[in-house]
Scaffold this motif. Structure first.
Motif, PDB file in Angstrom:
ATOM      1  N   ALA A  58       0.678 -10.324 -16.768  1.00 28.45           N
ATOM      2  CA  ALA A  58       1.676  -9.965 -16.225  1.00 28.45           C
ATOM      3  C   ALA A  58       1.338  -9.271 -15.119  1.00 28.45           C
ATOM      4  N   ILE A  59      -0.070  -9.100 -14.839  1.00 25.50           N
ATOM      5  CA  ILE A  59      -0.090  -7.767 -13.905  1.00 25.50           C
ATOM      6  C   ILE A  59      -0.695  -8.629 -12.741  1.00 25.50           C
ATOM      7  N   THR A  60      -1.242  -9.925 -12.943  1.00 22.97           N
ATOM      8  CA  THR A  60      -2.248 -10.997 -12.302  1.00 22.97           C
ATOM      9  C   THR A  60      -1.679 -11.029 -10.804  1.00 22.97           C
ATOM     10  N   PRO A  61      -0.347 -11.618 -11.435  1.00 22.66           N
ATOM     11  CA  PRO A  61      -0.096 -11.949  -9.513  1.00 22.66           C
ATOM     12  C   PRO A  61      -0.391 -10.520  -8.336  1.00 22.66           C
ATOM     13  N   VAL A  62      -0.239  -9.713  -8.988  1.00 24.82           N
ATOM     14  CA  VAL A  62      -0.315  -8.393  -7.535  1.00 24.82           C
ATOM     15  C   VAL A  62      -2.259  -7.747  -8.156  1.00 24.82           C
ATOM     16  N   GLY A  63      -2.437  -8.292  -9.471  1.00 22.39           N
ATOM     17  CA  GLY A  63      -3.677  -7.632  -9.393  1.00 22.39           C
ATOM     18  C   GLY A  63      -4.836  -8.752  -8.149  1.00 22.39           C
ATOM     19  N   VAL A  64      -4.950 -10.345  -7.956  1.00 21.19           N
ATOM     20  CA  VAL A  64      -5.907 -11.219  -7.909  1.00 21.19           C
ATOM     21  C   VAL A  64      -5.217 -11.186  -5.819  1.00 21.19           C
ATOM     22  N   PRO A  65      -4.309 -10.618  -5.783  1.00 19.83           N
ATOM     23  CA  PRO A  65      -4.370 -10.069  -4.084  1.00 19.83           C
ATOM     24  C   PRO A  65      -4.583  -8.888  -3.640  1.00 19.83           C
TER      25      PRO A  65
ATOM     26  N   PHE B 257       8.920  -0.033 -12.394  1.00 16.55           N
ATOM     27  CA  PHE B 257       8.336   1.283 -11.980  1.00 16.55           C
ATOM     28  C   PHE B 257       6.827   1.288 -12.989  1.00 16.55           C
ATOM     29  N   ALA B 258       7.317   0.482 -13.858  1.00 15.19           N
ATOM     30  CA  ALA B 258       5.803   0.808 -14.836  1.00 15.19           C
ATOM     31  C   ALA B 258       4.804  -0.176 -14.618  1.00 15.19           C
ATOM     32  N   MET B 259       4.763  -1.102 -13.283  1.00 16.08           N
ATOM     33  CA  MET B 259       3.361  -2.435 -13.329  1.00 16.08           C
ATOM     34  C   MET B 259       2.684  -1.076 -11.654  1.00 16.08           C
ATOM     35  N   THR B 260       3.960  -0.871 -11.020  1.00 13.99           N
ATOM     36  CA  THR B 260       3.929  -0.106  -9.909  1.00 13.99           C
ATOM     37  C   THR B 260       2.356   1.438 -10.494  1.00 13.99           C
ATOM     38  N   THR B 261       2.943   1.663 -11.328  1.00 12.27           N
ATOM     39  CA  THR B 261       2.441   3.100 -11.809  1.00 12.27           C
ATOM     40  C   THR B 261       0.883   2.240 -13.063  1.00 12.27           C
ATOM     41  N   ALA B 262       0.702   1.130 -13.337  1.00 12.84           N
ATOM     42  CA  ALA B 262      -0.567   0.548 -14.003  1.00 12.84           C
ATOM     43  C   ALA B 262      -1.260   0.488 -12.134  1.00 12.84           C
ATOM     44  N   VAL B 263      -0.849  -0.241 -11.580  1.00 13.60           N
ATOM     45  CA  VAL B 263      -0.958  -1.182 -10.714  1.00 13.60           C
ATOM     46  C   VAL B 263      -2.309   0.429  -9.909  1.00 13.60           C
ATOM     47  N   ALA B 264      -1.088   1.585  -9.592  1.00  6.69           N
ATOM     48  CA  ALA B 264      -1.450   2.819  -9.327  1.00  6.69           C
ATOM     49  C   ALA B 264      -2.944   3.131  -9.675  1.00  6.69           C
ATOM     50  N   ALA B 265      -2.805   3.246 -11.455  1.00  2.31           N
ATOM     51  CA  ALA B 265      -3.315   4.242 -12.024  1.00  2.31           C
ATOM     52  C   ALA B 265      -4.813   3.445 -12.096  1.00  2.31           C
ATOM     53  N   SER B 266      -5.227   1.721 -11.726  1.00  4.27           N
ATOM     54  CA  SER B 266      -6.720   1.421 -11.723  1.00  4.27           C
ATOM     55  C   SER B 266      -6.889   1.471  -9.785  1.00  4.27           C
ATOM     56  N   ALA B 267      -5.894   1.384  -9.432  1.00  2.00           N
ATOM     57  CA  ALA B 267      -6.187   2.034  -7.288  1.00  2.00           C
ATOM     58  C   ALA B 267      -7.501   3.327  -7.078  1.00  2.00           C
ATOM     59  N   ALA B 268      -7.972   4.228  -8.111  1.00  2.00           N
ATOM     60  CA  ALA B 268      -8.942   5.205  -7.853  1.00  2.00           C
ATOM     61  C   ALA B 268      -9.874   4.936  -7.298  1.00  2.00           C
ATOM     62  N   TYR B 269      -9.964   4.638  -6.286  1.00  4.58           N
ATOM     63  CA  TYR B 269     -11.304   4.948  -5.326  1.00  4.58           C
ATOM     64  C   TYR B 269     -11.502   5.389  -5.014  1.00  4.58           C
ATOM     65  N   MET B 270     -10.659   6.542  -4.479  1.00  2.20           N
ATOM     66  CA  MET B 270     -11.060   7.970  -3.228  1.00  2.20           C
ATOM     67  C   MET B 270     -11.771   8.934  -4.154  1.00  2.20           C
ATOM     68  N   SER B 271     -12.259   9.313  -4.920  1.00  2.00           N
ATOM     69  CA  SER B 271     -13.260   9.720  -6.058  1.00  2.00           C
ATOM     70  C   SER B 271     -14.366   9.852  -6.860  1.00  2.00           C
ATOM     71  N   PRO B 272     -15.213  10.183  -6.400  1.00  2.00           N
ATOM     72  CA  PRO B 272     -16.031   9.616  -7.011  1.00  2.00           C
ATOM     73  C   PRO B 272     -15.792  10.918  -8.570  1.00  2.00           C
TER      74      PRO B 272
ATOM     75  N   LEU C 285      -1.309  -0.260  -1.886  1.00  2.00           N
ATOM     76  CA  LEU C 285       0.211   0.405  -2.306  1.00  2.00           C
ATOM     77  C   LEU C 285       0.918  -0.794  -1.501  1.00  2.00           C
ATOM     78  N   ILE C 286       0.564  -1.070  -0.416  1.00  2.00           N
ATOM     79  CA  ILE C 286       1.559  -2.783   0.909  1.00  2.00           C
ATOM     80  C   ILE C 286       1.494  -3.579   0.334  1.00  2.00           C
ATOM     81  N   ILE C 287       0.199  -4.018  -0.954  1.00  2.00           N
ATOM     82  CA  ILE C 287       1.173  -5.558  -1.950  1.00  2.00           C
ATOM     83  C   ILE C 287       1.510  -5.541  -2.661  1.00  2.00           C
ATOM     84  N   THR C 288       1.101  -3.999  -3.524  1.00  2.00           N
ATOM     85  CA  THR C 288       2.248  -3.999  -4.431  1.00  2.00           C
ATOM     86  C   THR C 288       3.972  -3.541  -4.803  1.00  2.00           C
TER      87      THR C 288
END
Length: 604
Positions: free
Chosen positions: A171-178, A541-556, A588-591
C-alpha cells in the motif's frame, strides 16, 4: 494524570535516561496505578498480533543475514560500481533500499558499513560520501512495504484496533518509490557537502588490517588453485605434509559450492579436491613460490587485499593470550595440538610487545604470549567457546560479518518469497505468514532457535508494548480529541492538502527528538481521531504519518540507522540537517501530492 505520564515519558525519551524500553515499562506500571487503564489493558500489547509479526520479521531478517543473502546481493551489485562515485552511490542506495524493504533497516546498515569501508579503500572514494546515502536509503526503505519498518506495523495495528481494515503489503509503495528516487537524485548532488571524519573508526575494536600491520603479516599470504593434474588431488593435508610444513602452512581451503564458495578448516584429515584453492601462510623469508607451485601443480590466484582481507567473510582471525596455567606453555607455536584440532593456525606471536614474524615452527610458547590465530570463522568461534588453555583477547570488527550458513541461501530466499506471497494472499493474516516463514527457516537450517531468540530486538518490542496503553488512556480521557482538535483548528482552513502537510510536519518534528517507533505510537491515535472529526477516512492521514515517521533524515539521534552511520562516518549534526532537510521537504511534497491521488475518495 494521563497527560502528565505522557509528558514524563517524552522528557525521559529526550534525555535518554533511563533508556527507552525502561521508560515503557515504567508507563506499563504507572497507567494502571493512575486508574485510567486496567492491568489487562496495559499488558494487552504482549498478545497483539502485530507485536508477534514484528518479532517474526526480526527472525526472517536474521535468516537473510546468516545465510549470506544480504552480503552476496550487496557485494554483487556494488562490484559493478567500480571506482565511479556516482554509480557507487546509486547502487548502494538501490540495494540498501531493496534489502531494507524486507528486513530491518538497522541490520542492513550494520551489514553495509564494513562493505562501504572496503569499497572506499579499493575505489579511493571517501567513505563519508557513501555512508550517508546508505543511511538515507535505509530510512526510505521503510516507505516501500508494510513490513519494512516497525512504525508501519504500529500504525496498521492502530487502524485495525479501531475497526478499520489494515494496509496492504504494498500500500505504501506508490509513495515510497518516488521518495527513494528523489533521495537518490538529491544525494548525487548533496554528497559533496559530506566531509565526516574518515580517520574515525566504527568502534574501538581492531580490524584485520590492524593485525596485519601489528604482526608483520604483509607478503606472507598466497591463494593457490589445485589444478586437475596436481599430485595433491585425493590426498589429505597430513599425508602430503602441508599441515606441518616448516615453511608453507595451509590455513584454510576454499571449495566451490552451489552459491559462491565455502571455506573448510585445514586439519591433517582435510582432503584436497581439484579446483580447491589453498590459503597459504609462509613462515620464512625468501620463499620460492614458483618452485612450490611447480612441485604441486598449483596456479597462483589474484589477491587484491593484504593477508586474506578479501576473504574476511569466510576466514577469521582472533587474538588470544596464553594464561599461567595453560597446557600450551612449552609447546611449539605452530605445532600446538590443542589449536590444530580446532582447525586454526598460529600466524603471529607477540612477546614483550615485539612481533616474532617468523620461526613459528621452532618458537616455544611462554606465559603471556599473545597469539594471532587464523581459520574459518566457525572454528574460531568454536575454539573460543570450548578451549580452556587460551583466553580470547579480541575479535576483529569483521567477525560481525560472519555468515554461519552460506549453503542455505537459496532456502532463505525461498522462505522470504513465500512470506511475501502469503501476505499478498487475501485470507492469510500477516502474522501467520511471518510465523510460517520463521518455522520454515528453522526447519531448513537457515536459523536456529538460539539465533532466532537473539535476533529479536526485545527492547523495541517492549517499547511498543509499553506505549500502546497511552492510546487507550488518551482516548478514554479525551486527550486524543484535544490534540486532534488543536491540529484541526490550525490546519483546517488549508484544505485537505494542508491537513496532510500539517500531519507530516508534526510527525517529523516529534520524530527528530524521539524514536520513529515511539512517534508512530503517539501519532497514530491522533491522526485517526482527526479523520473521525472530519468524517473522513483515516487512511490518507495514517499513510502520511507512516511516511513522515520514516523520513527521519535530519538528526543523528532520530533513529538507530542515523546513529550507526554518524559514528562510522564521523558526521556532525550540521551535516545531517543540511542534507536531511531538503530530502524531508521532498518527501513532504511527494506525500501531499500523491496520497490524495491514491485515496481520492478519502481526501476531502
Amino acid at each position: 494524570m494521563t497527560v502528565a505520564c505522557l509528558a514524563c515519558a517524552i522528557a525521559m525519551f529526550l534525555t535518554g535516561r533511563p533508556r527507552a524500553d525502561a521508560v515503557a515499562l515504567i508507563m506499563i506500571v504507572a497507567l494502571p496505578v493512575s486508574g485510567v487503564v486496567t492491568v489487562n489493558e496495559a499488558l494487552a500489547g504482549f498478545s497483539d498480533a502485530n507485536i508477534v509479526l514484528i518479532a517474526a520479521l526480526f527472525v526472517l531478517g536474521d535468516g537473510l543475514v546468516r545465510t549470506g543473502v544480504a552480503q552476496r546481493v550487496g557485494d554483487a551489485l556494488i562490484a559493478r560500481g567500480g571506482s565511479n562515485e556516482r554509480r557507487l552511490v546509486t547502487l548502494i542506495m538501490a540495494i540498501v533500499g531493496m534489502m531494507g524493504s524486507v528486513m530491518s533497516s538497522t541490520a542492513v546498515v550494520a551489514i553495509f558499513i564494513p562493505i562501504v569501508f572496503r569499497i572506499a579503500r579499493q575505489s579511493g572514494v571517501s567513505r563519508a560520501r557513501l555512508l550517508m546515502p546508505a543511511s538515507m536509503a535505509a530510512l526510505t526503505s521503510g516507505m516501500l512495504t508494510l513490513v519494512a519498518t516497525t512504525p508501519n506495523l504500529v500504525i496498521n495495528s492502530a487502524l485495525v484496533y479501531r475497526g478499520h481494515a489494515g494496509f496492504g503489503f504494498f500500500a505504501i509503495t506508490p509513495v515510497g518509490v518516488p521518495v527513494l528516487a528523489v533521495c537518490m537524485a538529491w544525494m548525487l548532488f548533496a554528497k559533496r557537502f559530506l566531509i565526516g571524519a574518515d580517520s574515525g573508526e566504527t568502534s574501538n575494536r581492531p580490524s584485520v588490517n590492524d593485525w596485519v600491520a601489528r604482526y608483520s603479516l604483509e607478503g606472507r599470504a598466497f591463494r593457490l588453485k589445485v589444478e586437475a593434474g596436481s599430485p595433491l588431488v585425493g590426498q589429505t593435508l597430513g599425508r602430503c605434509g602441508l599441515d606441518d610444513d616448516p615453511v608453507a602452512h595451509v590455513v584454510a581451503i576454499e571449495r566451490r559450492a552451489r552459491m559462491g564458495t565455502t571455506v573448510l578448516p585445514a586439519t591433517a584429515d582435510s582432503s584436497i579436491a581439484p579446483g580447491d584453492v589453498l590459503l597459504l601462510d609462509v613462515d620464512a623469508a625468501g620463499f620460492d613460490l614458483p618452485a612450490f607451485c611447480e612441485r604441486y601443480t598449483l596456479g597462483v590466484r589474484r589477491m587484491s587485499g593484504a593477508y586474506f582481507t578479501d576473504q574476511t567473510h569466510d576466514v577469521g582471525m582472533a587474538e588470544v593470550i596464553v594464561p599461567p596455567d595453560s597446557a600450551l606453555v612449552g609447546d611449539v607455536a605452530r605445532r600446538s595440538a590443542a589449536l590444530r584440532r580446532h582447525g586454526v593456525t598460529v600466524v603471529g606471536l607477540r612477546r614483550a610487545d615485539a612481533a616474532l614474524a617468523h620461526d613459528l615452527q621452532t618458537t616455544r610458547l611462554e606465559v603471556g604470549d599473545t597469539l594471532l590465530v587464523v581459520g574459518p570463522w566457525i572454528d574460531i568461534f568454536s575454539m573460543q567457546s570450548v578451549e580452556h588453555d587460551i583466553v580470547c583477547l579480541a575479535m576483529p570488527v569483521e567477525s560481525d560479518a560472519y555468515v554461519p550458513a552460506p549453503d542455505k541461501a537459496v532456502q532463505a530466499i525461498g522462505c522470504m518469497a513465500l512470506v511475501v506471497a502469503l501476505m499478498l494472499a487475501p485470507r492469510v493474516p500477516n502474522v501467520i505468514a511471518g510465523l510460517t516463514g520463521c518455522l520454515l527457516m528453522g526447519a531448513l537450517g537457515c536459523v536456529s532457535l538460539d539465533s532466532a531468540y537473539r535476533a529479536i530486538h526485545w527492547r523495541s518490542l517492549v517499547l511498543i508494548v509499553g506505549m500502546l496503553p497511552f492510546s487507550i488512556a488518551l482516548q478514554r480521557t479525551g486527550g486524543i480529541d484535544i490534540a486532534a482538535d488543536a491540529v484541526l483548528r490550525v490546519a483546517a482552513p488549508w484544505g485537505a492538502h494542508g491537513l496532510l502537510a500539517a500531519v507530516f510536519v508534526l510527525t517529523l518534528v516529534v520524530g527528530m527528538v524521539i524514536s520513529a517507533t515511539a512517534t508512530a505510537v503517539l501519532m497514530a491515535p491522533v491522526v485517526i481521531a482527526m479523520a473521525a472529526h472530519l468524517h473522513a477516512s483515516p487512511y490518507p492521514f495514517a499513510m502520511t504519518t507512516a511516511v513522515a515517521a520514516s523520513a527521519a533524515y535530519m538528526s543523528p539521534v532520530s533513529s538507530p540507522v542515523n546513529a550507526l552511520v554518524s559514528t562510522a562516518g564521523g558526521y556532525r549534526f550540521k551535516e545531517f540537517f543540511l542534507v536531511g532537510m531538503p530530502a524531508a521537504l521532498g518527501a513532504l511534497i511527494i506525500t501531499v501530492v500523491l496520497v490524495p491521488l491514491f485515496w481520492p475518495a478519502y481526501a476531502r
